[in-house]
Design a protein around this motif. Structure first.
Motif, PDB file in Angstrom:
ATOM      1  N   ALA A 186      -3.945  -8.602  11.997  1.00 24.79           N
ATOM      2  CA  ALA A 186      -3.967  -9.963  12.542  1.00 24.79           C
ATOM      3  C   ALA A 186      -5.153 -10.758  12.010  1.00 24.79           C
ATOM      4  CB  ALA A 186      -4.000  -9.926  14.070  1.00 24.79           C
ATOM      5  N   GLU A 187      -6.249 -10.053  11.713  1.00 28.29           N
ATOM      6  CA  GLU A 187      -7.454 -10.707  11.189  1.00 28.29           C
ATOM      7  C   GLU A 187      -7.381 -10.916   9.672  1.00 28.29           C
ATOM      8  OE1 GLU A 187     -10.547 -11.633  12.938  1.00 28.29           O
ATOM      9  OE2 GLU A 187      -9.022 -11.685  14.507  1.00 28.29           O
ATOM     10  N   GLY A 188      -6.282 -10.474   9.062  1.00 31.47           N
ATOM     11  CA  GLY A 188      -6.095 -10.740   7.641  1.00 31.47           C
ATOM     12  C   GLY A 188      -6.237  -9.547   6.722  1.00 31.47           C
ATOM     13  N   ALA A 189      -6.562  -8.386   7.242  1.00 28.61           N
ATOM     14  CA  ALA A 189      -6.630  -7.204   6.380  1.00 28.61           C
ATOM     15  C   ALA A 189      -5.219  -6.877   5.923  1.00 28.61           C
ATOM     16  CB  ALA A 189      -7.225  -6.013   7.138  1.00 28.61           C
ATOM     17  N   SER A 190      -5.066  -6.584   4.666  1.00 28.81           N
ATOM     18  CA  SER A 190      -3.732  -6.214   4.187  1.00 28.81           C
ATOM     19  C   SER A 190      -3.817  -5.083   3.174  1.00 28.81           C
ATOM     20  CB  SER A 190      -3.030  -7.417   3.555  1.00 28.81           C
ATOM     21  OG  SER A 190      -3.735  -7.845   2.414  1.00 28.81           O
ATOM     22  N   VAL A 249       0.490   3.305  11.129  1.00 32.95           N
ATOM     23  CA  VAL A 249       1.207   2.282  10.358  1.00 32.95           C
ATOM     24  C   VAL A 249       2.701   2.600  10.331  1.00 32.95           C
ATOM     25  CG1 VAL A 249       1.543   1.310   8.044  1.00 32.95           C
ATOM     26  CG2 VAL A 249      -0.774   1.563   8.973  1.00 32.95           C
ATOM     27  N   THR A 250       3.032   3.854  10.082  1.00 35.24           N
ATOM     28  CA  THR A 250       4.442   4.254  10.067  1.00 35.24           C
ATOM     29  C   THR A 250       5.107   3.935  11.400  1.00 35.24           C
ATOM     30  OG1 THR A 250       4.051   5.974   8.426  1.00 35.24           O
ATOM     31  CG2 THR A 250       6.017   6.224   9.804  1.00 35.24           C
ATOM     32  N   ASP A 251       4.427   4.243  12.511  1.00 37.57           N
ATOM     33  CA  ASP A 251       4.968   3.943  13.832  1.00 37.57           C
ATOM     34  C   ASP A 251       5.186   2.442  14.002  1.00 37.57           C
ATOM     35  OD1 ASP A 251       5.724   4.612  16.599  1.00 37.57           O
ATOM     36  OD2 ASP A 251       3.857   3.593  17.124  1.00 37.57           O
ATOM     37  N   THR A 293       6.224  -5.510  -1.329  1.00 35.52           N
ATOM     38  CA  THR A 293       6.521  -4.766  -2.556  1.00 35.52           C
ATOM     39  C   THR A 293       5.248  -4.257  -3.229  1.00 35.52           C
ATOM     40  OG1 THR A 293       6.577  -6.859  -3.762  1.00 35.52           O
ATOM     41  CG2 THR A 293       8.693  -5.956  -3.007  1.00 35.52           C
ATOM     42  N   ASP A 294       4.132  -4.918  -2.992  1.00 32.57           N
ATOM     43  CA  ASP A 294       2.863  -4.462  -3.598  1.00 32.57           C
ATOM     44  C   ASP A 294       2.114  -3.498  -2.679  1.00 32.57           C
ATOM     45  OD1 ASP A 294       2.008  -6.202  -1.646  1.00 32.57           O
ATOM     46  OD2 ASP A 294       0.687  -7.351  -2.961  1.00 32.57           O
ATOM     47  N   ASP A 295       2.818  -2.924  -1.706  1.00 36.06           N
ATOM     48  CA  ASP A 295       2.278  -1.960  -0.754  1.00 36.06           C
ATOM     49  C   ASP A 295       1.303  -2.569   0.248  1.00 36.06           C
ATOM     50  OD1 ASP A 295       3.083   0.553  -0.122  1.00 36.06           O
ATOM     51  OD2 ASP A 295       1.475   1.586  -1.185  1.00 36.06           O
ATOM     52  N   GLY A 296       1.275  -3.894   0.343  1.00 38.11           N
ATOM     53  CA  GLY A 296       0.481  -4.553   1.373  1.00 38.11           C
ATOM     54  C   GLY A 296       1.206  -4.484   2.706  1.00 38.11           C
TER      55      GLY A 296
END
Length: 141
Positions: free
Chosen positions: A46-50, A68-70, A81-84
């Motif tokens: 939410a704070e912009g980390a990707s 993350v999977t959950d 597509t760039d794994d972000g």
């Protein structure tokens, strides 16, 4: 505070506070079937980390990949597509609900402290972290 408690070292207080924070946040987010680790991932996104959340959250225990999977399986996070990673609309709504619960925990943590006392405590703890990091970099001192 009784004398015996006042004599406890800083490490005891830090560990105790962290354990209580873990318990309090887990309890606050349990209604969403989340944990503190879920909150940390959600809030980071939410704070912009990707990018690499493992690096962002390296100081915290837990399996970020499993969280993350959950969240992807719940439909709260999607992989690009760039794994972000990004929050979905449902993920943003979930974050907002959880943020309110976590905000109540933060309010309780600061209960009875002025804004200046809280800021000072953060500054002191930050300085202690820097001191220990510096000492670890120069073990001969």
């Amino acid at each position: 505070m009784p004398d015996m408690e006042a004599q406890r070292p800083i490490g005891w207080w830090v560990r105790r506070l962290d354990a209580l924070l873990e318990q309090a946040v887990d309890s606050a987010v349990a209604g969403e079937e989340l944990t503190r680790r879920h909150w940390q991932v959600l809030h980071s996104l939410a704070e912009g980390a990707s990018g690499d959340l493992r690096a962002t959250l390296a100081d915290f225990p837990g399996d970020v990949g499993a969280v993350v999977t959950d969240l992807v399986e719940r439909g709260w996070v999607e992989r690009s597509t760039d794994d972000g990673l990004t929050l979905t609309a449902e993920g943003r709504a979930g974050h907002d609900r959880v943020a309110a619960a976590v905000g109540r925990v933060r309010k309780h943590v600061a209960d009875g402290l002025s804004a200046q006392e809280y800021e000072h405590a953060i500054l002191v703890l930050g300085r202690m972290v820097e001191n220990v990091q510096r000492a670890l970099e120069r073990p001969e001192d």
